[in-house]
Write an enzyme that holds these catalytic residues in place. Structure first.
Site, mmCIF file in Angstrom:
data_model
loop_
_atom_site.group_PDB
_atom_site.id
_atom_site.type_symbol
_atom_site.label_atom_id
_atom_site.label_comp_id
_atom_site.label_asym_id
_atom_site.label_seq_id
_atom_site.Cartn_x
_atom_site.Cartn_y
_atom_site.Cartn_z
ATOM 1 N N HIS A 1 0.929 -1.405 0.445
ATOM 2 C CA HIS A 1 -0.372 -0.073 -0.401
ATOM 3 C C HIS A 1 0.764 1.363 0.294
ATOM 4 C CE1 HIS A 1 -3.241 2.854 0.770
ATOM 5 N NE2 HIS A 1 -3.526 1.850 1.060
ATOM 6 N N ASP B 1 -7.860 -5.128 -0.247
ATOM 7 C CA ASP B 1 -8.326 -5.489 -1.471
ATOM 8 C C ASP B 1 -8.475 -6.988 -1.189
ATOM 9 O OD1 ASP B 1 -9.890 -3.424 -1.957
ATOM 10 O OD2 ASP B 1 -8.314 -2.950 -3.965
HETATM 11 N N1 CMC Z 1 4.552 -7.430 -5.416
HETATM 12 C C1 CMC Z 1 5.935 -7.525 -5.391
HETATM 13 N N2 CMC Z 1 6.882 -6.542 -4.892
HETATM 14 C C2 CMC Z 1 5.812 -4.587 -4.502
HETATM 15 C C3 CMC Z 1 4.489 -4.723 -4.336
HETATM 16 C C4 CMC Z 1 3.601 -5.529 -4.667
HETATM 17 N N3 CMC Z 1 2.699 -6.308 -4.755
HETATM 18 N N4 CMC Z 1 4.328 -3.928 -4.375
HETATM 19 C C5 CMC Z 1 5.842 -3.474 -3.651
HETATM 20 N N5 CMC Z 1 6.843 -3.973 -4.781
HETATM 21 C C6 CMC Z 1 7.765 -3.432 -4.245
HETATM 22 C C7 CMC Z 1 8.258 -2.180 -5.558
HETATM 23 O O1 CMC Z 1 9.097 -3.474 -6.910
HETATM 24 C C8 CMC Z 1 9.094 -2.131 -5.072
HETATM 25 O O2 CMC Z 1 10.512 -2.687 -4.853
HETATM 26 P P1 CMC Z 1 12.168 -2.033 -4.676
HETATM 27 O O3 CMC Z 1 12.214 -0.788 -3.845
HETATM 28 O O4 CMC Z 1 13.043 -2.949 -5.009
HETATM 29 O O5 CMC Z 1 12.011 -1.167 -6.093
HETATM 30 C C9 CMC Z 1 8.790 -1.286 -3.489
HETATM 31 O O6 CMC Z 1 8.177 -2.815 -3.001
HETATM 32 C C10 CMC Z 1 7.846 -0.448 -3.049
HETATM 33 O O7 CMC Z 1 7.436 -0.460 -4.276
HETATM 34 P P2 CMC Z 1 6.045 1.093 -4.817
HETATM 35 O O8 CMC Z 1 6.152 0.519 -6.100
HETATM 36 O O9 CMC Z 1 7.158 2.264 -4.988
HETATM 37 O O10 CMC Z 1 5.037 1.697 -3.989
HETATM 38 P P3 CMC Z 1 4.193 2.136 -3.791
HETATM 39 O O11 CMC Z 1 3.803 2.688 -2.704
HETATM 40 O O12 CMC Z 1 4.427 3.447 -4.773
HETATM 41 O O13 CMC Z 1 3.036 1.772 -4.222
HETATM 42 C C11 CMC Z 1 1.152 0.523 -4.873
HETATM 43 C C12 CMC Z 1 1.665 0.643 -3.520
HETATM 44 C C13 CMC Z 1 -0.256 -0.362 -3.889
HETATM 45 C C14 CMC Z 1 0.425 0.650 -5.892
HETATM 46 C C15 CMC Z 1 2.247 -1.153 -4.596
HETATM 47 O O14 CMC Z 1 2.412 -2.122 -3.808
HETATM 48 C C16 CMC Z 1 1.189 -2.237 -5.695
HETATM 49 O O15 CMC Z 1 1.739 -1.859 -7.371
HETATM 50 N N6 CMC Z 1 0.141 -3.234 -5.407
HETATM 51 C C17 CMC Z 1 0.385 -4.120 -6.360
HETATM 52 C C18 CMC Z 1 -1.974 -3.094 -6.328
HETATM 53 C C19 CMC Z 1 -2.191 -3.502 -5.277
HETATM 54 O O16 CMC Z 1 -3.218 -4.370 -4.479
HETATM 55 N N7 CMC Z 1 -3.124 -2.138 -5.316
HETATM 56 C C20 CMC Z 1 -4.380 -2.067 -3.749
HETATM 57 C C21 CMC Z 1 -4.205 -1.079 -3.132
HETATM 58 S S1 CMC Z 1 -4.698 -1.077 -1.265
HETATM 59 C C22 CMC Z 1 -6.381 -0.680 -2.382
HETATM 60 C C23 CMC Z 1 -6.315 1.314 -2.507
HETATM 61 O O17 CMC Z 1 -6.591 1.851 -1.482
HETATM 62 O O18 CMC Z 1 -6.855 1.611 -3.690
#
Ligand code: CMC
Length: 431
Positions: free
Chosen positions: A308, A366
């Site tokens: 998240h 989710d």
């Molecule tokens: N699986 C594997 N690796 C992950 C995941 C995941 N689901 N999420 C983040 N990472 C890794 C990412 O590759 C990165 O690694 P590194 O530091 O080595 O580059 C690190 O964790 C940080 O990721 P980020 O993309 O910078 O984190 P963010 O805060 O921008 O992203 C997120 C948050 C929700 C978009 C992401 O965790 C994701 O894509 N999750 C899967 C989609 C999901 O379940 N979304 C629903 C969110 S809850 C509903 C809502 O409130 O909308």
């Protein structure tokens, strides 16, 4: 807006500037950079708005490190266990928990607006049968401005109020009809003797040939899903609603914009993407393969339903949702459903894997809502529409707050331009 509590110093190109700092009631201080361009001639750069407060608000507060979510000061755990969706709607919209008479009046007002203009039936029929229910919802909600002219004037507080009630009241009907249309079944009209969640379940699962008796455990679980998704501060879809509304667009157009944004798999589309991922994994023995893919830097694959942007310890909504998932799975006796068995194993495997622990990636709301909805019999394509239905009150509350704010300005972000500077046009013959 409050008074500054201190100042921050910024040095740019050899000149010093003092910027006002505001202290919120909770959360980090905020540096006011509104005059930065006019005084220092520079912009700030913050793609994804990871450090930028776009507004002040009194509705919802999240502490991502503590795993805390408050609506008007009340914890989501208290609201999910002691309250119910329509009471939470009242709280979000008006700032206080309602008295019994206020709640009754609010519920009556919502209940009286559950039907759609009958002409909207033809609007539904214009869609292809295989249209995604989110596509239908975006279109139908946008089209409400063509059906409800008497609640589109954003400068009239009464019209804003009527638009708010209409949106909350009609959204279950709109979502249920999008589903019915996509499976080729007749629309089921709302029944005002049922509560909000039961009415939605009935509109989705009843058919004219056979009524649907609503199980109170399922209705409670549905209500919890609505409650847990009701608002979430300045997330992508809410910011979209605020940005759309900043131009003076009507409420139905703004909420349609929010629905469109929510559809994306990194936001509200994650619950559908998560179930599709579980189906692709198929059986628990393939979990290690998918965990390895998620950890592989060269593979864009992510475990859907994990991680998240704001919660970096746990998602408090997921804790409540997990309890609901257990209750629903017990009731429906779906232990033998391979998708649900895979989900339980995946949760265990990811939680015990150091990669996910180090990056603070926990199952989010989710992950569990998808499991409950699957067990209830909803197709994956309905997961995001249910999220949209639930979030409507959050979007509206934020929209109302914004319209009433005298500081409201059209949203207009800046950019760091890295393209060509002025160059001479060359005629096509010489290129
Ligand atoms: N699986 C594997 N690796 C992950 C995941 C995941 N689901 N999420 C983040 N990472 C890794 C990412 O590759 C990165 O690694 P590194 O530091 O080595 O580059 C690190 O964790 C940080 O990721 P980020 O993309 O910078 O984190 P963010 O805060 O921008 O992203 C997120 C948050 C929700 C978009 C992401 O965790 C994701 O894509 N999750 C899967 C989609 C999901 O379940 N979304 C629903 C969110 S809850 C509903 C809502 O409130 O909308």
């Amino acid at each position: 807006m409050t008074e500054p509590t201190s100042t921050a110093k910024l040095s740019v190109h050899g000149n010093d500037y003092e910027l006002p700092v505001y202290s919120p009631t909770a959360g980090p201080d905020v540096i006011d950079i509104r005059k930065l361009y006019s005084s220092a001639g520079v912009f700030t750069y913050d793609p994804g708005f990871t450090s930028t407060a776009s507004c002040d608000s009194t509705i919802t507060y999240i502490d991502g490190n503590k795993g805390e979510l408050l609506h008007r000061g009340y914890t989501i755990d208290d609201l999910a266990s002691k309250s119910h969706y329509l009471e939470v709607c009242y709280l979000l919209l008006y700032g206080e928990l309602p008295s019994p008479t206020q709640l009754e009046d609010f519920e009556n007002r919502v209940t009286n607006h559950t039907m759609l203009h009958e002409q909207m039936v033809y609007f539904y029929r214009g869609f292809r049968r295989d249209a995604h229910p989110m596509a239908i919802m975006t279109g139908v909600v946008g089209a409400m401005s063509a059906f409800y002219h008497d609640s589109t004037d954003i400068n009239d507080p009464w019209q804003r109020e009527v638009a708010s009630i209409r949106l909350i009241a009609k959204m279950p009907t709109i979502a249920a009809w999008a589903y019915k249309f996509s499976i080729g079944q007749p629309f089921v009209y709302p029944r005002n003797d049922l509560d909000y969640a039961s009415n939605f379940l009935r509109m989705c699962f009843a058919v004219p040939a056979e009524d649907y008796e609503v199980n109170p455990i399922l209705s409670r679980a549905m209500d919890r899903i609505f409650t847990l998704h009701a608002d979430h501060e300045q997330n992508a879809s809410t910011s979209t609603v605020r940005l759309a509304s900043s131009s003076g667009a009507n409420p139905f157009a703004c909420i349609a914009a929010g629905i469109a944004c929510l559809w994306g798999p990194a936001h509200g589309g994650a619950n559908q993407a998560c179930l599709e991922m579980l189906k692709e994994i198929g059986t628990p023995d393939r979990i290690p393969e998918f965990i390895a893919k998620a950890k592989d830097k060269n593979d864009p694959f992510r475990l859907m339903g994990f991680g998240h942007r704001v919660y970096k310890n746990f998602d408090p909504r997921a804790t409540v949702m997990k309890q609901s998932a257990d209750e629903v799975l017990d009731l429906l006796g779906v232990e033998n459903n391979p998708i649900l068995a895979t989900a339980k194993e995946l949760e265990k495997a990811a939680l015990s894997d150091p990669y996910f622990a180090e990056k603070k990636l926990f199952p989010n709301v989710d992950f569990y809502s998808g499991i409950i909805l699957e067990a209830m019999g909803f197709p994956t394509s309905m997961f995001t529409p249910i999220f949209a239905l639930s979030r409507t009150v959050g979007w509206i509350s934020q929209w109302k707050e914004m319209i009433a704010d005298p500081q409201n300005k059209i949203g207009r972000p800046r950019q760091l331009y890295l393209g060509e500077t002025t160059r001479a046009y060359t005629d096509i013959e010489t290129r």
